[in-house]
Scaffold this motif. Structure first.
Motif, short mmCIF file in Angstrom:
data_model
loop_
_atom_site.label_atom_id
_atom_site.label_comp_id
_atom_site.label_asym_id
_atom_site.label_seq_id
_atom_site.Cartn_x
_atom_site.Cartn_y
_atom_site.Cartn_z
N PHE A 193 4.77 -12.57 7.40
CA PHE A 193 4.67 -11.16 7.01
C PHE A 193 3.29 -10.59 7.31
O PHE A 193 2.27 -11.29 7.30
CB PHE A 193 5.00 -10.97 5.52
N GLY A 194 3.29 -9.31 7.59
CA GLY A 194 2.06 -8.56 7.74
C GLY A 194 2.08 -7.39 6.78
O GLY A 194 3.07 -6.65 6.73
N VAL A 195 1.03 -7.26 5.99
CA VAL A 195 0.95 -6.16 5.02
C VAL A 195 -0.35 -5.41 5.24
O VAL A 195 -1.42 -6.02 5.34
CB VAL A 195 1.01 -6.70 3.56
N GLY A 196 -0.26 -4.10 5.30
CA GLY A 196 -1.44 -3.28 5.41
C GLY A 196 -1.48 -2.24 4.30
O GLY A 196 -0.51 -1.52 4.09
N ILE A 197 -2.57 -2.21 3.55
CA ILE A 197 -2.75 -1.21 2.51
C ILE A 197 -4.16 -0.63 2.63
O ILE A 197 -5.09 -1.35 2.99
CB ILE A 197 -2.52 -1.77 1.09
N ALA A 198 -4.29 0.64 2.34
CA ALA A 198 -5.57 1.31 2.53
C ALA A 198 -6.59 0.91 1.47
O ALA A 198 -7.79 0.89 1.72
CB ALA A 198 -5.37 2.82 2.52
N ASN A 199 -6.10 0.56 0.28
CA ASN A 199 -7.00 0.28 -0.84
C ASN A 199 -6.36 -0.76 -1.75
O ASN A 199 -5.30 -0.51 -2.32
CB ASN A 199 -7.28 1.58 -1.61
N TRP A 200 -6.98 -1.90 -1.91
CA TRP A 200 -6.38 -2.99 -2.69
C TRP A 200 -6.14 -2.59 -4.14
O TRP A 200 -5.22 -3.10 -4.80
CB TRP A 200 -7.26 -4.24 -2.63
N GLU A 201 -6.93 -1.65 -4.66
CA GLU A 201 -6.80 -1.27 -6.07
C GLU A 201 -5.47 -0.61 -6.37
O GLU A 201 -5.05 -0.55 -7.53
CB GLU A 201 -7.96 -0.36 -6.47
N ALA A 202 -4.78 -0.11 -5.35
CA ALA A 202 -3.46 0.48 -5.56
C ALA A 202 -2.41 -0.60 -5.85
O ALA A 202 -1.35 -0.31 -6.40
CB ALA A 202 -3.04 1.30 -4.34
N TYR A 203 -2.71 -1.84 -5.48
CA TYR A 203 -1.78 -2.96 -5.69
C TYR A 203 -2.53 -4.16 -6.24
O TYR A 203 -2.48 -5.25 -5.70
CB TYR A 203 -1.08 -3.32 -4.37
N ARG A 204 -3.24 -3.94 -7.34
CA ARG A 204 -4.10 -4.99 -7.89
C ARG A 204 -3.34 -6.27 -8.22
O ARG A 204 -3.79 -7.37 -7.87
CB ARG A 204 -4.80 -4.47 -9.16
N ALA A 205 -2.22 -6.13 -8.90
CA ALA A 205 -1.47 -7.33 -9.31
C ALA A 205 -0.93 -8.08 -8.10
O ALA A 205 -0.98 -9.32 -8.05
CB ALA A 205 -0.32 -6.93 -10.24
N THR A 206 -0.42 -7.34 -7.13
CA THR A 206 0.12 -7.97 -5.92
C THR A 206 -0.97 -8.74 -5.17
O THR A 206 -0.75 -9.87 -4.72
CB THR A 206 0.74 -6.90 -5.00
N ILE A 207 -2.14 -8.13 -5.03
CA ILE A 207 -3.24 -8.79 -4.32
C ILE A 207 -3.70 -10.03 -5.09
O ILE A 207 -3.99 -11.07 -4.49
CB ILE A 207 -4.42 -7.81 -4.11
N ARG A 208 -3.74 -9.95 -6.41
CA ARG A 208 -4.12 -11.13 -7.19
C ARG A 208 -3.11 -12.26 -7.01
O ARG A 208 -3.48 -13.44 -6.93
CB ARG A 208 -4.27 -10.77 -8.68
N GLY A 269 1.50 -15.35 5.94
CA GLY A 269 1.27 -14.02 6.47
C GLY A 269 -0.18 -13.59 6.39
O GLY A 269 -1.06 -14.36 6.00
N VAL A 270 -0.40 -12.34 6.74
CA VAL A 270 -1.73 -11.76 6.73
C VAL A 270 -1.67 -10.43 5.99
O VAL A 270 -0.80 -9.60 6.25
CB VAL A 270 -2.26 -11.52 8.17
N VAL A 271 -2.59 -10.26 5.04
CA VAL A 271 -2.69 -9.02 4.27
C VAL A 271 -4.02 -8.36 4.58
O VAL A 271 -5.08 -8.98 4.41
CB VAL A 271 -2.58 -9.29 2.76
N ASP A 272 -3.97 -7.13 5.05
CA ASP A 272 -5.18 -6.34 5.29
C ASP A 272 -5.30 -5.35 4.15
O ASP A 272 -4.45 -4.47 4.00
CB ASP A 272 -5.09 -5.61 6.63
N THR A 273 -6.33 -5.50 3.34
CA THR A 273 -6.47 -4.67 2.14
C THR A 273 -7.29 -3.41 2.40
O THR A 273 -7.60 -2.67 1.45
CB THR A 273 -7.13 -5.47 1.01
N ARG A 274 -7.63 -3.15 3.65
CA ARG A 274 -8.46 -1.99 3.97
C ARG A 274 -7.89 -1.11 5.08
O ARG A 274 -8.56 -0.19 5.55
CB ARG A 274 -9.87 -2.46 4.36
N ASN A 275 -6.67 -1.40 5.48
CA ASN A 275 -6.09 -0.68 6.61
C ASN A 275 -4.57 -0.59 6.40
O ASN A 275 -3.92 -1.62 6.27
CB ASN A 275 -6.40 -1.42 7.91
N PRO A 276 -4.02 0.62 6.36
CA PRO A 276 -2.58 0.74 6.14
C PRO A 276 -1.73 0.20 7.29
O PRO A 276 -0.54 -0.07 7.10
CB PRO A 276 -2.37 2.25 5.95
#
Length: 346
Positions: A193-208, A269-276
């Motif tokens: 999976f590839g996940v891109g989000i602009a700001n990790w704080e919008a998905y704090r629990a998921t990122i943790r 997968g790879v999660v980018d927490t700074r890029n949608p």
């Protein structure tokens, strides 16, 4: 699996007969995923969003909640409990909402930290005597196994529980179960999976929860990290989390469905927490041997334009609708995304 109402499950049953009026839906957890769920539900005719809860309070309106006002209230004040006039502040928000609200089904958009949390929530519903449909987007194999131990209790309580019904586990697990039908023997299921989000704080629990899969980390350590510690870790990795051989419940779900042993399933997968923009395309590859003896691979790839929220919330409500159909036929207990086809919510 019992058919308590004596209905022949082979009989054709139309959507209209099952959903003569909108299904009343609640969302537990109102972080990034819960807020996305509210937006997904807004245009739906078959489902009416009437209840929401977070760790500080809850909101309930039998006529339907407004996503925009709920999200604005949560983001400005930290809880839907501040919503006027339908909000209530409470340290026992889930329990009180269960007792007060008239809800047919709940999406549990809750952080599964600690790892026992979702099973404890299921017990709250049973202890309250509530009957209906629950759906979650659990990730970890061990968390789903805890729910599997509650199968008989859930059935006796009159609850139809759909587990692992997000993107992965969920959408991709179901795709793997379908793709497997071409083969006489499954050699491997590989989910990337590839996940891109602009700001990790919008998905704090998921990122943790994702951090808990990194080498040197576990659920307890990730849960106890402060926001500053998470930010420091993301600074070290330039906002990128690379995850390999994750403990993902796709394995136990495909094993339960008789597709393949769990050790044939890998998830990473790879999660980018700074890029949608997604760092890579999300896909599942199912490799097997056909009855003619040919080795082949099916690949199912999600569109890069679909967000994590779209790929989690859409399937979750599709499985909730399927669960409502089962519940109305008197079929209770625990089911996974690999066992039941989701129904599209109009």
């Amino acid at each position: 699996m019992s058919d308590k109402q004596g209905i022949n499950l082979t009989d054709a049953t139309t959507t209209d007969s099952l959903f003569s009026k909108p299904v009343r839906v609640g969302v537990l957890g109102f972080g990034g995923l819960g807020q996305a769920a509210a937006r997904v539900l807004a245009p739906k005719r078959e489902m009416l969003w009437v209840a929401a809860a977070d760790h500080k309070g809850y909101a309930y309106d039998s006529q339907g909640l407004n996503p925009n006002t709920c999200i604005a209230t949560y983001q400005s004040q930290g809880s839907v409990g501040y919503l006027e006039p339908t909000g209530t502040l409470s340290n026992h928000s889930i329990q009180e909402l269960i007792e007060k609200a008239s809800v047919d089904g709940y999406f549990l958009a809750l952080p599964n930290l600690p790892n026992t949390f979702m099973a404890s929530v299921a017990r709250q519903f049973m202890q309250a005597g509530w009957q209906g449909v629950l759906v979650d987007a659990l990730k970890r194999t061990s968390a789903v196994e805890q729910l599997l131990s509650l199968r008989e209790e859930l059935q006796a309580a009159g609850i139809t529980y759909m587990t692992g019904c997000g993107a992965t586990p969920g959408l991709l697990t179901a795709a793997a179960a379908l793709a497997a039908q071409s083969y006489a023997e499954i050699h491997s299921v590989k989910i990337t999976f590839g996940v891109g989000i602009a700001n990790w704080e919008a998905y704090r629990a998921t990122i943790r929860e994702d951090i808990a899969h990194l080498p040197g980390y576990n659920v307890e350590r990730a849960q106890n990290m402060s926001d500053a510690e998470v930010e420091a870790l993301l600074d070290e990795t330039n906002g990128i989390l690379r995850l390999e051989n994750m403990e993902h419940a796709d394995d136990v779900m495909l094993e339960l469905a008789g597709i393949c042993p769990r050790d044939h399933v890998t998830v990473g997968g790879v999660v980018d927490t700074r890029n949608p923009k997604k760092p890579l395309s999300t896909n599942v590859q199912v490799t097997g041997r056909t009855f003619e003896g040919k080795i082949s691979t099916h690949t199912f790839t999600l569109g890069d334009e679909t967000s994590m929220a779209a790929n989690v919330c859409g399937p979750a409500f599709g499985y909730l609708k399927a669960g409502i159909s089962l519940h109305q036929r008197g079929i209770y207990g625990l089911f996974t995304a690999a066992e039941v086809m989701p129904k599209f919510v109009q």
